[in-house]
Design a protein around this motif. Structure first.
Motif, mmCIF file in Angstrom:
data_model
loop_
_atom_site.group_PDB
_atom_site.id
_atom_site.type_symbol
_atom_site.label_atom_id
_atom_site.label_comp_id
_atom_site.label_asym_id
_atom_site.label_seq_id
_atom_site.Cartn_x
_atom_site.Cartn_y
_atom_site.Cartn_z
ATOM 1 N N LEU A 1 0.808 -1.219 0.000
ATOM 2 C CA LEU A 1 0.000 0.000 0.000
ATOM 3 C C LEU A 1 0.842 1.271 0.000
ATOM 4 C CD1 LEU A 1 -2.770 1.389 0.279
ATOM 5 C CD2 LEU A 1 -2.644 0.961 2.746
ATOM 6 N N LEU A 2 1.974 1.237 0.700
ATOM 7 C CA LEU A 2 2.764 2.438 0.941
ATOM 8 C C LEU A 2 3.217 3.168 -0.322
ATOM 9 C CD1 LEU A 2 3.895 4.121 3.278
ATOM 10 C CD2 LEU A 2 5.976 2.732 3.187
ATOM 11 N N PRO A 3 3.744 2.480 -1.354
ATOM 12 C CA PRO A 3 4.213 3.228 -2.543
ATOM 13 C C PRO A 3 3.121 4.041 -3.220
ATOM 14 C CG PRO A 3 5.013 0.960 -2.574
ATOM 15 C CD PRO A 3 4.011 1.042 -1.477
ATOM 16 N N TRP A 4 1.901 3.540 -3.234
ATOM 17 C CA TRP A 4 0.807 4.274 -3.864
ATOM 18 C C TRP A 4 0.575 5.606 -3.167
ATOM 19 C CZ3 TRP A 4 -2.280 2.403 -8.007
ATOM 20 C CH2 TRP A 4 -1.930 1.117 -8.444
ATOM 21 N N LEU A 5 0.584 5.581 -1.838
ATOM 22 C CA LEU A 5 0.338 6.812 -1.081
ATOM 23 C C LEU A 5 1.542 7.749 -1.130
ATOM 24 C CD1 LEU A 5 -1.997 4.981 -0.107
ATOM 25 C CD2 LEU A 5 -1.770 6.050 2.127
ATOM 26 N N VAL A 6 2.742 7.191 -1.069
ATOM 27 C CA VAL A 6 3.959 8.013 -1.095
ATOM 28 C C VAL A 6 4.081 8.762 -2.416
ATOM 29 C CG1 VAL A 6 6.483 7.869 -1.163
ATOM 30 C CG2 VAL A 6 5.226 6.641 0.603
ATOM 31 N N ILE A 7 3.608 8.162 -3.501
ATOM 32 C CA ILE A 7 3.683 8.813 -4.813
ATOM 33 C C ILE A 7 2.483 9.730 -5.046
ATOM 34 C CG2 ILE A 7 3.623 8.407 -7.310
ATOM 35 C CD1 ILE A 7 5.180 5.782 -6.746
ATOM 36 N N LEU A 8 1.287 9.248 -4.777
ATOM 37 C CA LEU A 8 0.077 9.965 -5.202
ATOM 38 C C LEU A 8 -0.305 11.133 -4.294
ATOM 39 C CD1 LEU A 8 -2.172 7.011 -6.430
ATOM 40 C CD2 LEU A 8 -0.926 8.682 -7.802
ATOM 41 N N ILE A 9 -0.117 11.004 -2.969
ATOM 42 C CA ILE A 9 -0.490 12.123 -2.091
ATOM 43 C C ILE A 9 0.391 13.349 -2.347
ATOM 44 C CG2 ILE A 9 -0.617 12.918 0.311
ATOM 45 C CD1 ILE A 9 -1.746 10.238 1.079
ATOM 46 N N PRO A 10 1.726 13.229 -2.432
ATOM 47 C CA PRO A 10 2.533 14.402 -2.808
ATOM 48 C C PRO A 10 2.174 14.947 -4.191
ATOM 49 C CG PRO A 10 3.930 12.729 -1.838
ATOM 50 C CD PRO A 10 2.593 12.101 -2.055
ATOM 51 N N PHE A 11 1.843 14.053 -5.133
ATOM 52 C CA PHE A 11 1.443 14.505 -6.469
ATOM 53 C C PHE A 11 0.173 15.357 -6.389
ATOM 54 C CE2 PHE A 11 -1.251 13.827 -10.209
ATOM 55 C CZ PHE A 11 -0.441 14.369 -11.201
ATOM 56 N N VAL A 12 -0.810 14.879 -5.617
ATOM 57 C CA VAL A 12 -2.050 15.641 -5.448
ATOM 58 C C VAL A 12 -1.763 16.978 -4.766
ATOM 59 C CG1 VAL A 12 -4.244 15.698 -4.193
ATOM 60 C CG2 VAL A 12 -3.578 13.647 -5.455
ATOM 61 N N TYR A 13 -0.860 16.968 -3.782
ATOM 62 C CA TYR A 13 -0.510 18.216 -3.086
ATOM 63 C C TYR A 13 0.097 19.219 -4.075
ATOM 64 C CZ TYR A 13 1.516 21.450 0.256
ATOM 65 O OH TYR A 13 1.830 22.597 0.957
ATOM 66 N N MET A 14 0.908 18.725 -5.003
ATOM 67 C CA MET A 14 1.499 19.626 -5.998
ATOM 68 C C MET A 14 0.445 20.190 -6.943
ATOM 69 S SD MET A 14 5.212 17.993 -7.024
ATOM 70 C CE MET A 14 4.558 16.419 -7.555
ATOM 71 N N LYS A 15 -0.694 19.523 -7.029
ATOM 72 C CA LYS A 15 -1.801 19.987 -7.870
ATOM 73 C C LYS A 15 -2.795 20.839 -7.071
ATOM 74 C CE LYS A 15 -1.082 17.972 -11.948
ATOM 75 N NZ LYS A 15 -1.100 18.702 -13.247
ATOM 76 N N SER A 16 -2.394 21.309 -5.893
ATOM 77 C CA SER A 16 -3.309 22.080 -5.038
ATOM 78 C C SER A 16 -3.852 23.308 -5.753
ATOM 79 C CB SER A 16 -2.595 22.505 -3.755
ATOM 80 O OG SER A 16 -2.262 21.393 -2.966
ATOM 81 N N ARG A 17 -2.990 24.023 -6.469
ATOM 82 C CA ARG A 17 -3.438 25.234 -7.164
ATOM 83 C C ARG A 17 -4.432 24.900 -8.274
ATOM 84 N NH1 ARG A 17 1.735 29.380 -7.792
ATOM 85 N NH2 ARG A 17 2.115 29.666 -5.554
ATOM 86 N N VAL A 18 -4.231 23.772 -8.942
ATOM 87 C CA VAL A 18 -5.173 23.347 -9.984
ATOM 88 C C VAL A 18 -6.549 23.108 -9.361
ATOM 89 C CG1 VAL A 18 -5.727 21.541 -11.658
ATOM 90 C CG2 VAL A 18 -3.363 22.340 -11.415
ATOM 91 N N LEU A 19 -6.583 22.441 -8.215
ATOM 92 C CA LEU A 19 -7.851 22.195 -7.525
ATOM 93 C C LEU A 19 -8.496 23.508 -7.088
ATOM 94 C CD1 LEU A 19 -6.803 19.077 -5.424
ATOM 95 C CD2 LEU A 19 -8.626 19.124 -7.131
ATOM 96 N N ASP A 20 -7.683 24.453 -6.641
ATOM 97 C CA ASP A 20 -8.224 25.769 -6.257
ATOM 98 C C ASP A 20 -8.862 26.471 -7.449
ATOM 99 O OD1 ASP A 20 -7.366 25.416 -3.642
ATOM 100 O OD2 ASP A 20 -5.491 26.533 -3.932
ATOM 101 N N VAL A 21 -8.199 26.407 -8.605
ATOM 102 C CA VAL A 21 -8.741 27.044 -9.813
ATOM 103 C C VAL A 21 -10.018 26.342 -10.264
ATOM 104 C CG1 VAL A 21 -8.299 27.553 -12.242
ATOM 105 C CG2 VAL A 21 -6.496 27.912 -10.553
ATOM 106 N N LEU A 22 -10.047 25.012 -10.170
ATOM 107 C CA LEU A 22 -11.253 24.278 -10.554
ATOM 108 C C LEU A 22 -12.453 24.695 -9.710
ATOM 109 C CD1 LEU A 22 -9.882 20.650 -11.098
ATOM 110 C CD2 LEU A 22 -10.731 22.216 -12.843
ATOM 111 N N ASN A 23 -12.199 25.027 -8.456
ATOM 112 C CA ASN A 23 -13.285 25.456 -7.576
ATOM 113 C C ASN A 23 -13.864 26.813 -7.978
ATOM 114 O OD1 ASN A 23 -13.424 23.231 -5.932
ATOM 115 N ND2 ASN A 23 -12.036 24.032 -4.381
ATOM 116 N N LEU A 24 -13.122 27.580 -8.779
ATOM 117 C CA LEU A 24 -13.614 28.888 -9.220
ATOM 118 C C LEU A 24 -14.648 28.780 -10.335
ATOM 119 C CD1 LEU A 24 -10.224 30.844 -9.300
ATOM 120 C CD2 LEU A 24 -11.967 30.903 -7.503
ATOM 121 N N GLY A 25 -14.759 27.578 -10.935
ATOM 122 C CA GLY A 25 -15.711 27.389 -12.013
ATOM 123 C C GLY A 25 -15.015 27.115 -13.335
ATOM 124 N N ASP A 26 -15.710 26.423 -14.221
ATOM 125 C CA ASP A 26 -15.117 26.012 -15.491
ATOM 126 C C ASP A 26 -14.716 27.204 -16.363
ATOM 127 O OD1 ASP A 26 -15.675 23.540 -14.528
ATOM 128 O OD2 ASP A 26 -17.109 22.978 -16.083
#
Length: 343
Positions: free
Chosen positions: A210-235
């Motif tokens: 289980l560990l490699p999936w979380l070690v790779i994907l959670i930091p990747f999602v964190y790096m996409k934080s700004r993308v998620l913030d922009v998506l919340n502003l609307g399409d």
């Protein structure tokens, strides 16, 4: 030269740091309590001595080979499901989005159930294969849900996605019930318990799977934080800022599916974690995903570890599956959110 920071931003940073510190301390306390929880009780002093290498062989065996792997898995599952839910809610801008509710967990569960039921689980590498099989099953479910929720001129409708997801989850659940009728009694008991959300993988191989999936994907999602913030502003806003909207959604959806699938492969059908943890986080620290992602992971870990510990205590020596305890907490919260959205 001192960099200027708005007072509001500094206040949010301090608040996020305080909230994170509180949940880290709470997680450590739960960790020690869970180590001392079970049919065989070990007092806290002995637990600490054993951790530092001064315990009896029996205590070392119990803690390091049975309880520690299970606690670690509970923490990792909570993190994975919580972050997956936060990403899904950010993608579709729907507070009811959760990998369990919209059918992603069901797809992963079907793939793992087929493997566990009809192939030997004694194979040395089977535990490392299951997250990949779960990802295939969850990915197939996500593709179906996305395809039926998408309209050419409108994109993905949040309400349509939830409705399609619930329908897909119901269909997969019905298929799994039919398949379980053909199992031998021993395998059926195992599959039924697993589907209820039992943390069945209680050795270090499951942690390593289980560990490699979380070690790779959670930091990747964190790096996409700004993308998620922009998506919340609307399409329209996202497109006007130059974002390739559908490409980013697909990438983030794949990450959310991977986190949910890997978690389901070792925990079974634990739902509502991806619903509750992001909501609690946003109430505490706001909507900025650079704060939401790490704190959401901590809250998810606390939630699942609490549920697993309670499940081992309430009906000793029997155990209540972790997924059942989480559902007891999550179902009323889900109904509360539905009522709130209808106000």
């Amino acid at each position: 030269m001192t960099q200027y920071r708005p007072a509001g931003l500094m206040k949010k940073q301090r608040r996020a740091a305080v909230v994170a510190s509180i949940f880290i301390v709470l997680l450590l306390v739960l960790f020690l309590v869970s180590l001392n929880t079970g049919v065989i009780r070990i007092d806290p002093v002995t637990v600490i001595k054993t951790i530092f290498g001064s315990g009896e062989p029996r205590d070392e065996l119990l803690l390091f080979e049975f309880r520690l792997p299970r606690i670690t898995i509970a923490v990792l599952i909570g993190m994975g499901l919580a972050v997956s839910g936060a990403v899904l809610q950010g993608i579709v801008k729907n507070p009811l989005a959760d990998p369990g509710i919209i059918g992603i967990n069901a797809g992963a569960g079907l793939a793992v159930m087929l493997f566990v039921s009809y192939f030997s689980t004694e194979l040395g590498n089977s535990v490392f294969i299951m997250p990949f099989l779960a990802f295939i099953g969850a990915g197939a479910a996500a593709v179906v849900i996305y395809a039926f929720s998408y309209k050419k001129d409108e994109g993905v409708s949040p309400i349509r996605l939830i409705l399609v997801g619930v329908a897909v989850a119901a269909g997969i659940s019905a298929l799994m019930i039919v398949l379980t009728l053909k199992l031998d009694p021993r395998t059926y008991d195992f599959v039924a318990t697993w589907l209820a959300g039992s943390i069945w993988g209680s050795n270090w191989n499951f942690v390593l799977a289980l560990l490699p999936w979380l070690v790779i994907l959670i930091p990747f999602v964190y790096m996409k934080s700004r993308v998620l913030d922009v998506l919340n502003l609307g399409d329209h806003t996202a497109v006007s800022l130059g974002m390739n909207l559908e490409k980013e959604r697909r990438i983030l959806l794949a990450a959310a599916v991977g986190l949910a699938a890997a978690s389901v492969s070792v925990s079974g059908g634990i739902g509502f974690v991806g619903l509750i943890a992001p909501h609690m986080t946003r109430r505490l620290v706001g909507n900025k995903h650079k704060y939401v992602i790490p704190i959401c992971a901590l809250i998810g870990a606390v939630l699942v570890l609490t549920a697993d510990t309670l499940g081992r205590v309430i009906l000793q020596p029997a155990e209540i599956p972790t997924g059942v305890v989480v559902a007891i907490i999550g179902a009323p919260y889900f109904l509360y959110l539905l009522a709130k959205l209808n106000d």
